[in-house]
Enzyme design. Structure first.
Site, PDB file in Angstrom:
ATOM      1  N   LYS A 184      -5.540   2.383   8.807  1.00 34.84           N
ATOM      2  CA  LYS A 184      -5.906   1.154   8.102  1.00 34.84           C
ATOM      3  C   LYS A 184      -4.757   0.785   7.157  1.00 34.84           C
ATOM      4  CE  LYS A 184      -7.784   0.135   4.368  1.00 34.84           C
ATOM      5  NZ  LYS A 184      -6.866  -1.009   4.150  1.00 34.84           N
ATOM      6  N   GLY A 235      -1.303   5.496  -1.898  1.00 32.48           N
ATOM      7  CA  GLY A 235      -1.664   4.305  -2.661  1.00 32.48           C
ATOM      8  C   GLY A 235      -1.696   4.636  -4.136  1.00 32.48           C
ATOM      9  N   ALA A 238      -5.527   5.052  -9.042  1.00 34.29           N
ATOM     10  CA  ALA A 238      -6.896   4.539  -9.243  1.00 34.29           C
ATOM     11  C   ALA A 238      -7.681   4.598  -7.931  1.00 34.29           C
ATOM     12  CB  ALA A 238      -6.836   3.112  -9.769  1.00 34.29           C
ATOM     13  N   GLU A 257      -1.176  10.813  -1.770  1.00 34.47           N
ATOM     14  CA  GLU A 257       0.161  10.506  -2.299  1.00 34.47           C
ATOM     15  C   GLU A 257      -0.020   9.314  -3.207  1.00 34.47           C
ATOM     16  OE1 GLU A 257       2.854  12.144  -1.921  1.00 34.47           O
ATOM     17  OE2 GLU A 257       2.678  13.294  -0.075  1.00 34.47           O
ATOM     18  N   CYS A 291       7.288   4.353  -4.963  1.00 35.15           N
ATOM     19  CA  CYS A 291       6.497   5.285  -5.776  1.00 35.15           C
ATOM     20  C   CYS A 291       7.406   6.141  -6.637  1.00 35.15           C
ATOM     21  CB  CYS A 291       5.612   6.153  -4.884  1.00 35.15           C
ATOM     22  SG  CYS A 291       6.504   7.029  -3.600  1.00 35.15           S
ATOM     23  N   GLU A 387       2.759   2.649 -14.750  1.00 35.35           N
ATOM     24  CA  GLU A 387       3.606   2.475 -13.570  1.00 35.35           C
ATOM     25  C   GLU A 387       3.784   0.970 -13.361  1.00 35.35           C
ATOM     26  OE1 GLU A 387       1.819   3.105  -9.680  1.00 35.35           O
ATOM     27  OE2 GLU A 387       3.684   3.950  -8.959  1.00 35.35           O
TER      28      GLU A 387
END
Ligand code: NAD
Length: 495
Positions: A184, A235, A238, A257, A291, A387
């Protein structure tokens, strides 16, 4: 090769008009509806993505589940050969995929090529990796063997910053170890994954790879589906927390991750100009949407001004434009939500720090932010502590190295960090004190399919790449045996 691509007139998949389809049980199928996919360089839709519903999700998981026993029982060399064919097919469609990646993600075409080449390389590397059986003991009649068995159906859920390479980090190890997949992608960058699905459909047995698309409404159902054994998720932290909570019900395997707020620590023994160039590249790659982008930098007081001056010069020399325009060095942010988030952080930084370069959105269509350098006042500014995921670099001064190390570590995140020093030995000693999954010294983003990558603290659980990443797609299965003759003639249960 599929021929020359013209994004404007376009006869390829990057052009409007290509009918993108989901991949379920070996068939390319329409969704229940479609939703527009936006080109972030224009903020305009350029294609439509098919959307799945819960029934389609169910069909995808069931197909992956049905296929699992045959696929996992097939010889690993056969699976490897299919992965290599898929890598070859990706390579032969490289121009096509790269142009589409630029169009949906925003990155400059040269960087889209690099993501494609990295994806092909990652797939080939995993085709060559094996989850080996290990003999743990073979003495005094005791024989203990550890096998590595696949888990079943893996749900691969990906973000929008590197839609293809982050998928390959999952697809490669999942398939070579004998799992099947339901993929997905993120709703704002689904099309390169669907184009890859067309290649999978032509090469892999039906049901081995299934692809569904959503508008952020199916992820949780996929994670919680009883037919899914493992979730490989990349992702935000949260969303990662939600994935973990949903997966807990079935005690499912998860690889998470997640986000990062990576610091660069510049030591007092470097040439500030050289260090500034390297740090700038590490902060601004993919418009900061990495990231492991450098998201804050700590610089000794004595080097601060010279270091900042070079960053400002580099920011001014960066050509920000539509990634499809030749010469573009930095594209837009990928989506409107991220664009608004970074603008809000900049509004705050304007009052709390000093903007040395950039500091605002470009006055044009699209989600463009000027490369921004901020002399930050302290670590509590959200631009420093959160971030930011944009082309924005806060620079912080330090006097005392021990204090700087504690500031680097003072974060819920622990993805990576970089140290810049003319003494590798000194930098290695400091690296041992940094709470992060990876510490790079005098380099940045040195990712390699053979080197494991894992986040510390709230940057993740488990990891990808390397043999450790391969093992994440397997269950250890220990067979511990002795010869029957070892049992004494009068031995009784409980004796
Ligand atoms: P996101 O968390 O918003 O979305 C990631 C994926 O999760 C998308 O496919 C989304 O549709 C899906 N999703 C949304 N809600 C879900 C739910 N409840 N259950 C399951 N799936 C759900 O992340 P993003 O904004 O697409 O990506 C940016 C983030 O990814 C940043 O925080 C970045 O640091 C992180 N990231 C981490 C790594 C790493 O290797 N650690 C790599 C790249 C990006």
């Amino acid at each position: 090769m599929t021929g020359t691509i013209s994004l404007e007139t376009g006869s390829t998949a990057a052009a409007a008009g290509h009918a993108y389809r989901l991949l379920i049980d070996g068939a390319l199928v329409d969704g229940v509806s479609t939703f527009p996919v936006i080109n972030p360089a224009t903020a305009q839709p350029f294609a439509h993505c098919p959307k799945a519903d819960e029934a389609m999700l169910d069909r995808a998981v069931l197909a992956a589940g049905r296929t699992f026993s045959g696929w996992s029982a097939s010889p690993v060399e056969e699976r490897a050969a299919l992965l290599l064919r898929l890598a070859d097919a990706m390579e032969s469609r490289l121009e096509d995929l790269a142009a589409l990646l630029t169009r949906e993600q925003g990155k400059p075409l040269a960087q889209a090529h690099m993501e494609l080449l990295g994806s092909v390389g990652t797939l080939r590397a995993f085709a060559g990796m094996r989850a080996e059986t290990r003999v743990l003991r073979d003495r005094e009649g005791s024989h203990v063997v550890e096998h590595r068995r696949p888990l079943g159906v893996v749900a691969a859920i990906t973000p929008w910053n590197f839609p293809l390479i982050l998928l390959m980090n999952k697809l490669g190890p999942a398939l070579i170890t004998g799992n099947t997949l339901v993929i997905k992608p993120a709703p704002t960058t689904p099309l390169t994954t669907l184009l890859l699905g067309e290649l999978c459909q032509a090469i892999l047995p039906a049901g081995v790879v299934n692809i569904i698309c959503d508008q952020n409404d199916l992820g949780s159902l996929l994670v919680g589906h009883p037919g899914v054994a493992k979730i490989a998720f990349t992702g935000s932290t949260a969303t990662g927390r939600k994935v973990m909570a949903t997966a807990a019900e079935g005690v499912k395997r998860v690889t998470l991750e997640l986000g990062g707020n990576d610091a660069a620590l510049v030591l007092d023994d470097v040439d500030p100009i050289v260090a500034a160039r390297k740090v700038f590249a590490g902060a601004m790659a993919n418009a900061g949407q990495v990231c492991v982008a450098i998201k804050r930098v700590y610089v000794p007081e004595a080097l601060h001004d010279e270091f900042c001056a070079e960053l400002v010069r580099l920011a001014g020399a960066t050509v920000v434009d539509d990634g499809a325009v030749p010469g573009s060095m930095m594209g837009p942010l990928q989506n409107e939500m991220q664009f608004e988030k970074v603008k809000a952080l900049l509004d705050g930084a304007r009052t709390r720090g000093t903007i040395l370069a950039g500091g605002a959105a470009l006055d044009r269509l699209g989600y463009f932010i000027a490369p921004t350098i901020v002399a930050a006042q302290d670590d509590s500014d959200p631009l420093v502590s959160e971030e930011q995921f944009g082309p924005v670099l806060p620079v912080l001064r330090y006097r005392d190295l021990d204090d700087a190390i504690s500031r680097v570590n003072d974060s819920i995140y622990g993805l990576a960090a970089t140290i810049w020093s003319s003494s590798e030995a000194r930098a290695r000693e400091i690296a041992a004190r940094i709470d992060a999954g990876t510490v790079w010294i005098n380099q940045h983003l040195a990712m390699d399919p053979s080197i494991p990558f894992r986040g510390a603290k709230q940057s993740g659980i488990g990891g990808e790449l390397g043999l450790a990443g391969l093992h994440e797609y397997t269950q250890a299965h220990v067979v511990n045996s002795v010869p029957l003759a070892n049992i004494g003639p009068h031995e009784e249960v409980g004796s």
